[in-house]
Design an enzyme around this catalytic site. Structure first.
Site, PDB file in Angstrom:
ATOM      1  N   LYS A 224       0.840  -1.211   0.000  1.00 12.29           N
ATOM      2  CA  LYS A 224       0.000   0.000   0.000  1.00 12.29           C
ATOM      3  C   LYS A 224       0.869   1.253   0.000  1.00 12.29           C
ATOM      4  CE  LYS A 224      -1.731   1.626   4.073  1.00 12.29           C
ATOM      5  NZ  LYS A 224      -1.411   3.050   4.257  1.00 12.29           N
ATOM      6  N   ASN A 225       1.870   1.274   0.881  1.00 11.12           N
ATOM      7  CA  ASN A 225       2.645   2.513   1.045  1.00 11.12           C
ATOM      8  C   ASN A 225       3.590   2.807  -0.120  1.00 11.12           C
ATOM      9  OD1 ASN A 225       1.310   2.963   3.383  1.00 11.12           O
ATOM     10  ND2 ASN A 225       3.060   2.583   4.752  1.00 11.12           N
TER      11      ASN A 225
ATOM     12  N   ARG B 233      -4.853  10.498   4.649  1.00 11.84           N
ATOM     13  CA  ARG B 233      -3.844  11.546   4.817  1.00 11.84           C
ATOM     14  C   ARG B 233      -2.821  11.564   3.685  1.00 11.84           C
ATOM     15  NH1 ARG B 233      -2.569  14.057   9.097  1.00 11.84           N
ATOM     16  NH2 ARG B 233      -0.468  13.934   8.278  1.00 11.84           N
TER      17      ARG B 233
ATOM     18  N   CYS C  91      -4.750  12.701  13.222  1.00 14.24           N
ATOM     19  CA  CYS C  91      -5.337  11.367  13.115  1.00 14.24           C
ATOM     20  C   CYS C  91      -5.069  10.624  14.408  1.00 14.24           C
ATOM     21  CB  CYS C  91      -4.789  10.618  11.907  1.00 14.24           C
ATOM     22  SG  CYS C  91      -3.125  10.046  12.118  1.00 14.24           S
TER      23      CYS C  91
ATOM     24  N   ARG D 194       0.494  14.573  13.272  1.00 14.98           N
ATOM     25  CA  ARG D 194       0.992  14.368  11.905  1.00 14.98           C
ATOM     26  C   ARG D 194       0.953  15.629  11.042  1.00 14.98           C
ATOM     27  NH1 ARG D 194      -0.877   8.463   9.865  1.00 14.98           N
ATOM     28  NH2 ARG D 194       0.972   8.613   8.604  1.00 14.98           N
ATOM     29  N   PRO D 195       1.744  16.634  11.405  1.00 18.07           N
ATOM     30  CA  PRO D 195       1.763  17.867  10.606  1.00 18.07           C
ATOM     31  C   PRO D 195       2.398  17.638   9.232  1.00 18.07           C
ATOM     32  CG  PRO D 195       3.484  17.913  12.284  1.00 18.07           C
ATOM     33  CD  PRO D 195       2.686  16.666  12.519  1.00 18.07           C
ATOM     34  N   ILE D 196       2.251  18.629   8.344  1.00 17.70           N
ATOM     35  CA  ILE D 196       2.876  18.527   7.014  1.00 17.70           C
ATOM     36  C   ILE D 196       3.854  19.688   6.800  1.00 17.70           C
ATOM     37  CG2 ILE D 196       1.071  17.171   5.874  1.00 17.70           C
ATOM     38  CD1 ILE D 196       0.162  19.988   4.682  1.00 17.70           C
ATOM     39  N   ASP D 197       4.300  20.291   7.918  1.00 17.20           N
ATOM     40  CA  ASP D 197       5.194  21.453   7.816  1.00 17.20           C
ATOM     41  C   ASP D 197       6.458  21.149   7.008  1.00 17.20           C
ATOM     42  OD1 ASP D 197       5.712  19.714   9.979  1.00 17.20           O
ATOM     43  OD2 ASP D 197       7.029  21.172  10.932  1.00 17.20           O
ATOM     44  N   LEU D 198       6.975  19.931   7.141  1.00 13.88           N
ATOM     45  CA  LEU D 198       8.230  19.609   6.441  1.00 13.88           C
ATOM     46  C   LEU D 198       7.998  19.517   4.923  1.00 13.88           C
ATOM     47  CD1 LEU D 198       9.561  16.944   8.980  1.00 13.88           C
ATOM     48  CD2 LEU D 198      10.266  19.328   8.797  1.00 13.88           C
TER      49      LEU D 198
ATOM     50  N   ASP E 219       5.182   0.714  11.977  1.00 17.42           N
ATOM     51  CA  ASP E 219       3.986   0.038  11.480  1.00 17.42           C
ATOM     52  C   ASP E 219       3.906  -1.432  11.909  1.00 17.42           C
ATOM     53  OD1 ASP E 219       3.100   2.337  10.320  1.00 17.42           O
ATOM     54  OD2 ASP E 219       3.559   1.781   8.258  1.00 17.42           O
TER      55      ASP E 219
ATOM     56  N   VAL F 256       8.572   7.270  16.594  1.00 22.61           N
ATOM     57  CA  VAL F 256       8.177   7.906  15.322  1.00 22.61           C
ATOM     58  C   VAL F 256       6.911   8.753  15.493  1.00 22.61           C
ATOM     59  CG1 VAL F 256       7.579   7.541  12.899  1.00 22.61           C
ATOM     60  CG2 VAL F 256       9.289   6.073  13.999  1.00 22.61           C
TER      61      VAL F 256
ATOM     62  N   ARG G 186      -8.355  -0.712   4.980  1.00 18.49           N
ATOM     63  CA  ARG G 186      -7.545   0.336   4.375  1.00 18.49           C
ATOM     64  C   ARG G 186      -6.178  -0.205   3.967  1.00 18.49           C
ATOM     65  NH1 ARG G 186      -6.110   4.316   8.078  1.00 18.49           N
ATOM     66  NH2 ARG G 186      -4.792   4.799   6.325  1.00 18.49           N
TER      67      ARG G 186
END
Ligand code: UD1
Length: 417
Positions: A22-23, A92, A116, A121-125, A304, A326, A397
């Site tokens: 999936k990933n 996400r 979540c 889980r920010p997306i700043d990077l 995971d 993580v 999922r």
């Protein structure tokens, strides 16, 4: 809403083949936005998250066609550059369309994903990386508005290792002007699979799989064909399923070299695990020792698989210390495992698991996220009686046909409404 009824008492035995990852599939499907024409993929797992990706691609103007595990994406000039909140909130990873759309069309509008269950889980990077390549970024009414006439290659140092951030930047940089260097890049095998597909399309990427990735921008990419790599997290989950039931399970169509951290810990715990280039097998073990794990970016122990390994440790001999580095909130399964009788003391990022080799007992439990759900199913395989795992939609999922795969190995699992 679907639930899974897991009845204990069966030792799993036999052979099981894993599905595509999936990933790896998600970023690769988003990378199609970089090149107009028909892209063809093999080994694409049948999963809710892939459906959500297809929906998002369609909303942008692409066509998607699935025939079994073959998946085609027909990309024409996009009719929209906007990834709507209704689609992004479902998954996400949708943020991964930002880099490709921005690089190809000079603008992108992507909903902010929000938090979540496993953390903020920010997306700043991701956004800082796009800015370093020259994009103007504005946050407005819950959306990221990104603009750049032409992205320009630059050196980006990620202060924290980020899989999605590395993927987004790598995709954006393929069409940027000049050279981009990603320092402290994530080294996950899925990054390598994405880079391999981008290179098949004509990108110039090297160093993928190491912490420094170099991308020389090109004018144009063209669609190609690619088989998605095997899912290492599914492979690890199935290996643990064999181990926890004291069974003999061979997991095929996988890459054991991507799972060295897990295999080493299982051997330390007392299991015999044999590997070939594309299979691994765990042998029956009546009791096993507690071992400590600390999750960290690849090649260290994957976050995971933390929940699934914890399930195995709940019935080990001795005390195991499980440290999650993580994500900040990835112990949601702990209280549920405790409902099955597990003896665990959770702290902020450390859980102390005092193993109970005498076993767990069944109870109704609630799945909170994808991997937590898997750990509850694993625990259910050995918790005396019938464990009803609620909210099993999380499993859909990320695990293709998990109940069928486990049943074929001899488990008593069934989906109920
Ligand atoms: C991916 C995987 C997920 C896996 C995770 C870590 C996919 C679709 N998902 O998620 O299954 O658990 O890698 O191996 O591939 N972070 C920031 N700012 C950012 C980005 C990330 O602070 O802009 C933080 C996150 O909150 C987290 C850490 O960095 O604490 C790692 O996250 P990241 O590697 O980005 O995970 P994902 O790509 O979201």
């Amino acid at each position: 809403m679907d639930k899974m009824l897991v009845t204990s008492g069966r030792q799993l035995n036999g052979s099981v083949a894993v599905s595509g990852a999936k990933n790896a599939a998600l970023p690769i499907l988003f990378s199609t936005l970089l090149a107009e024409g028909e892209h063809t993929f093999g080994n694409v797992p049948v999963l809710k998250d892939i459906e959500s990706t297809a929906e998002l691609l369609q909303s942008l103007g692409c066509e998607t066609i699935r025939e079994g595990h073959t998946f085609k994406v027909q990309v024409a000039k996009l009719k929209s550059f906007e990834a709507h909140y209704d689609l992004v909130r479902k998954m996400r990873a949708s943020i991964l369309c930002l880099g490709p759309i921005l690089a190809k069309y000079g603008e992108a509008v992507v909903s902010l994903p929000g938090g979540c269950a496993i953390g903020t889980r920010p997306i700043d990077l991701h956004l800082d990386a796009m800015k370093t390549l020259g994009a103007e970024i504005e946050l407005k009414e819950g959306y990221v508005l990104a603009k750049a006439k032409k992205l320009k290659g630059a050196t980006v140092f990620f202060e924290k290792t980020t899989v999605g951030g590395t993927e987004n930047l790598m995709m954006a940089a393929t069409l940027a002007e000049g050279e981009t260097i990603i320092e402290n890049a994530a080294k996950e095998p899925e990054i390598v699979d994405l880079a391999n597909y981008l290179n098949k399309m004509g990108a110039k990427i090297s160093g993928h799989g190491t912490s420094v990735i170099k991308i020389t921008g090109v004018e144009k990419l063209t669609p190609a064909r690619h088989d998605i790599m095997p899912d290492r997290i599914e492979a690890g989950t199935l290996l643990i399923a064999g181990a926890i039931t004291s069974g003999e399970v061979e997991v095929t169509k996988c890459n054991p070299q991507d799972l060295e951290a897990l295999i080493l810990k299982m051997r330390d715990s007392g299991f015999r695990v044999d590997t070939t280039k594309n299979s691994m097998k765990v042998f029956p073990q009546r009791t096993w020792e507690a071992v400590d794990i600390t999750t960290a970016p690849h090649p260290l122990f994957p976050t995971d698989l933390q929940a699934q390994f914890m399930a195995l440790m709940t019935v080990a001999k001795g005390t195991s210390v499980i440290t999650e580095t993580v994500f900040e909130n990835r112990f949601m399964h702990v209280n549920e495992l405790m409902r099955l009788g597990a003896d665990i003391t959770p702290k902020t990022q450390v859980a102390v698991v005092r193993g109970r080799p005498d076993g767990l007992t069944a109870a109704p439990v609630m799945a909170t996220d994808l991997r937590a759900s898997a750990s509850l199913v694993l625990a259910g395989l050995i918790a005396k009686g019938e464990t009803l795992v609620n909210r099993i939609y999380h499993l859909d999922r990320g695990y293709e046909n998990l109940e069928l795969k486990l049943s074929n190995l001899g488990a008593q699992v069934k989906r109920v409404n």
